[in-house]
Write an enzyme that holds these catalytic residues in place. Structure first.
Site, PDB file in Angstrom:
ATOM      1  N   SER A  88     -21.157 -10.548   5.390  1.00  0.00           N
ATOM      2  CA  SER A  88     -22.060 -10.817   6.110  1.00  0.00           C
ATOM      3  C   SER A  88     -21.547 -11.282   7.531  1.00  0.00           C
ATOM      4  CB  SER A  88     -22.848 -12.230   5.519  1.00  0.00           C
ATOM      5  OG  SER A  88     -23.616 -12.838   6.573  1.00  0.00           O
ATOM      6  N   TYR A 141     -23.287 -20.946   0.506  1.00  0.00           N
ATOM      7  CA  TYR A 141     -23.380 -19.297   0.642  1.00  0.00           C
ATOM      8  C   TYR A 141     -22.419 -18.964   1.492  1.00  0.00           C
ATOM      9  CZ  TYR A 141     -25.324 -15.146   2.290  1.00  0.00           C
ATOM     10  OH  TYR A 141     -25.162 -13.692   2.871  1.00  0.00           O
ATOM     11  N   LYS A 169     -19.218 -15.998   0.701  1.00  0.00           N
ATOM     12  CA  LYS A 169     -18.754 -14.748   1.482  1.00  0.00           C
ATOM     13  C   LYS A 169     -17.318 -14.619   2.086  1.00  0.00           C
ATOM     14  CE  LYS A 169     -22.609 -12.561   0.495  1.00  0.00           C
ATOM     15  NZ  LYS A 169     -22.672 -11.585  -0.722  1.00  0.00           N
TER      16      LYS A 169
HETATM   17  C1  UD1 Z   1     -29.256 -15.970   7.193  1.00  0.00           C
HETATM   18  C2  UD1 Z   1     -27.696 -16.288   7.048  1.00  0.00           C
HETATM   19  C3  UD1 Z   1     -27.165 -14.918   6.467  1.00  0.00           C
HETATM   20  C4  UD1 Z   1     -27.735 -14.186   5.488  1.00  0.00           C
HETATM   21  C5  UD1 Z   1     -29.208 -13.885   5.805  1.00  0.00           C
HETATM   22  C6  UD1 Z   1     -29.823 -13.395   4.608  1.00  0.00           C
HETATM   23  C7  UD1 Z   1     -26.578 -17.893   8.055  1.00  0.00           C
HETATM   24  C8  UD1 Z   1     -26.093 -18.329   9.641  1.00  0.00           C
HETATM   25  N1  UD1 Z   1     -27.305 -16.741   8.040  1.00  0.00           N
HETATM   26  O1  UD1 Z   1     -29.331 -15.180   8.257  1.00  0.00           O
HETATM   27  O2  UD1 Z   1     -26.009 -15.188   6.351  1.00  0.00           O
HETATM   28  O3  UD1 Z   1     -27.054 -13.075   5.001  1.00  0.00           O
HETATM   29  O4  UD1 Z   1     -29.836 -15.116   6.130  1.00  0.00           O
HETATM   30  O5  UD1 Z   1     -30.413 -14.298   3.650  1.00  0.00           O
HETATM   31  O6  UD1 Z   1     -26.454 -18.598   7.277  1.00  0.00           O
HETATM   32  N2  UD1 Z   1     -36.553 -17.970  12.292  1.00  0.00           N
HETATM   33  C9  UD1 Z   1     -37.786 -18.325  12.416  1.00  0.00           C
HETATM   34  N3  UD1 Z   1     -38.680 -18.723  11.787  1.00  0.00           N
HETATM   35  C10 UD1 Z   1     -38.612 -18.635  10.357  1.00  0.00           C
HETATM   36  C11 UD1 Z   1     -37.509 -17.735   9.726  1.00  0.00           C
HETATM   37  C12 UD1 Z   1     -36.463 -17.640  10.685  1.00  0.00           C
HETATM   38  O7  UD1 Z   1     -37.800 -18.629  13.807  1.00  0.00           O
HETATM   39  O8  UD1 Z   1     -39.528 -18.575   9.570  1.00  0.00           O
HETATM   40  C13 UD1 Z   1     -35.610 -17.423  12.840  1.00  0.00           C
HETATM   41  C14 UD1 Z   1     -34.115 -18.095  12.620  1.00  0.00           C
HETATM   42  O9  UD1 Z   1     -33.825 -19.310  13.189  1.00  0.00           O
HETATM   43  C15 UD1 Z   1     -33.010 -17.065  13.061  1.00  0.00           C
HETATM   44  C16 UD1 Z   1     -33.854 -15.855  12.844  1.00  0.00           C
HETATM   45  O10 UD1 Z   1     -35.323 -15.965  12.817  1.00  0.00           O
HETATM   46  O11 UD1 Z   1     -32.763 -17.298  14.609  1.00  0.00           O
HETATM   47  C17 UD1 Z   1     -33.480 -15.000  11.620  1.00  0.00           C
HETATM   48  O12 UD1 Z   1     -33.509 -15.795  10.557  1.00  0.00           O
HETATM   49  P1  UD1 Z   1     -33.020 -15.411   9.171  1.00  0.00           P
HETATM   50  O13 UD1 Z   1     -33.936 -14.069   8.897  1.00  0.00           O
HETATM   51  O14 UD1 Z   1     -33.326 -16.451   8.128  1.00  0.00           O
HETATM   52  O15 UD1 Z   1     -31.807 -14.892   9.020  1.00  0.00           O
HETATM   53  P2  UD1 Z   1     -30.198 -15.755   9.593  1.00  0.00           P
HETATM   54  O16 UD1 Z   1     -30.784 -17.078   9.406  1.00  0.00           O
HETATM   55  O17 UD1 Z   1     -29.991 -14.834  10.648  1.00  0.00           O
END
Ligand code: UD1
Length: 344
Positions: free
Chosen positions: A127, A152, A156
């Site tokens: 990742s 987690y 990785k």
């Molecule tokens: C996270 C993990 C990544 C993992 C992936 C899959 C970290 C830093 N990243 O990615 O390693 O492989 O999950 O499980 O640990 N967001 C919102 N509202 C929501 C959900 C998300 O605004 O309800 C935003 C988050 O703040 C982020 C973006 O959307 O900026 C993507 O979030 P998400 O889909 O959870 O993925 P990551 O956090 O990037």
């Protein structure tokens, strides 16, 4: 019959899309999955898309004797793609030992069994989380690994090291570490897609569930980041594009096309997209509104990260080609299909 490949976690989100692409490329696929975060009817979806039913064994990769029996039952497995892992960042903070055991032991079992059965190579699902908040963007493979923010993320990093150390010690096989950015979307047929259990933690499933009315409102985690619109930036990559990279990586490994026994590739688009831009794109691509509100930052979030995918582009001859709008439309089509089928 094509070359036989073992996919662990092959009933999961990325695993199922990769099973489809491997079968389309002529490989014979054996799936091992404990169904802890997936459903056996995913195998039916793979079958409907490709016309071929992959072999399926319900098994936990931590069960070494069970895995040994799988290698014996399906002789001549040439390569492994190891997706099976626990992947919820928040849960890993609550249950670190579960994460260390699941993610580390399963990998070590496979690495120990590979020489016994003459397996030529393993592709490991890593990742972009290993980069933390990179100092230089876009981030390439030479960027330093930053201390993990969750168990987690740490698994990785440790798994990458386990693979690296094993290869350096002269193991009789090859390895490719694939660092995924943010995989999203679904197969264009809507036969397979992402199916989170419970309340989704990731952005896209939460967004599509909000758009269809299962959730009231999407929370945007923060608009005070140092980015053009204040929301976080990620590199969202189409899951089918991502799956295709695995097919190329597998061929490269088992045909020994590289001079190196171990290689690492970023799999991203090279394009950074903010959360607010993503919501806009979804609304444009589908014509469906997404009720959302800005809330506080989510602990542990990286401000901005996107890939420099040139190494994968040049060396693998692979490139993410799907547009963001088409990818978001595919995620929506999948959500609508789940509703039609009465699943959610
Ligand atoms: C996270 C993990 C990544 C993992 C992936 C899959 C970290 C830093 N990243 O990615 O390693 O492989 O999950 O499980 O640990 N967001 C919102 N509202 C929501 C959900 C998300 O605004 O309800 C935003 C988050 O703040 C982020 C973006 O959307 O900026 C993507 O979030 P998400 O889909 O959870 O993925 P990551 O956090 O990037």
């Amino acid at each position: 019959m094509g070359k036989r490949i073992l996919i662990t976690g092959g009933a999961g989100y990325i695993g199922s899309h990769t099973a489809v692409e491997l079968q389309n490329a002529g490989y014979e696929v054996v799936i091992v999955d404990n169904l802890s975060n997936s459903n056996e009817n995913v195998i039916d979806g793979i079958t409907r898309i490709t016309g071929i039913r992959p072999a399926f064994e319900k098994l936990d990769c931590n069960d070494k004797e069970g895995m040994r029996a799988v290698f014996a039952k399906y002789p001549g497995i040439e390569g492994i793609i190891h997706f099976a892992a626990s992947k919820a960042v928040g849960e890993s903070v609550q249950k670190p030992l579960l994460y260390y055991r699941n993610n580390l032991v399963s990998l070590m079992n496979l690495l120990e069994l590979m020489p016994e059965f003459d397996v030529k190579g393993i592709v490991f699902s890593s990742s972009c989380t290993v980069y933390g908040q990179p100092d230089i963007l876009p981030v390439d493979e030479s960027a330093p690994i930053k201390p993990a923010l969750s168990p987690y993320g740490n698994t990785k990093q440790i798994c990458e090291e386990i693979v690296r150390d094993t290869i350096h010690a002269g193991a009789p096989f090859r390895a490719i570490l694939l660092r995924y950015f943010n995989p999203i979307g679904a197969h264009p047929s809507a036969e397979i897609g992402e199916l989170p259990l419970g309340v989704p933690q990731n952005l896209i499933p939460y967004l599509t569930q909000t758009a269809i009315g299962i959730r009231q409102e999407l929370s945007v985690f923060g608009n005070d980041y140092n980015t053009p619109d204040g929301s976080c930036i990620r590199d969202y990559i189409n899951v089918v594009d991502l799956a295709k990279a695995h097919v190329i990586a597998m061929g490269r490994m088992i045909e020994k096309k590289s001079e190196n026994n171990i290689e690492t590739f970023n799999l991203g688009t090279g394009r950074g997209v903010s959360v607010l831009e993503l919501i806009n794109s979804f609304e444009r691509a589908t014509g469906v509104k997404v009720p959302h509100k800005i809330v506080g930052r989510r602990e542990g979030d990286i401000e901005q990260v996107w890939a420099n995918p040139e190494y994968a582009n040049n060396v693998l001859g692979w490139k993410a080609v799907e547009t963001l709008d088409d990818t978001l439309a595919s995620a929506w089509k999948w959500q609508v299909r789940l509703r039609e089928k009465g699943i959610m």
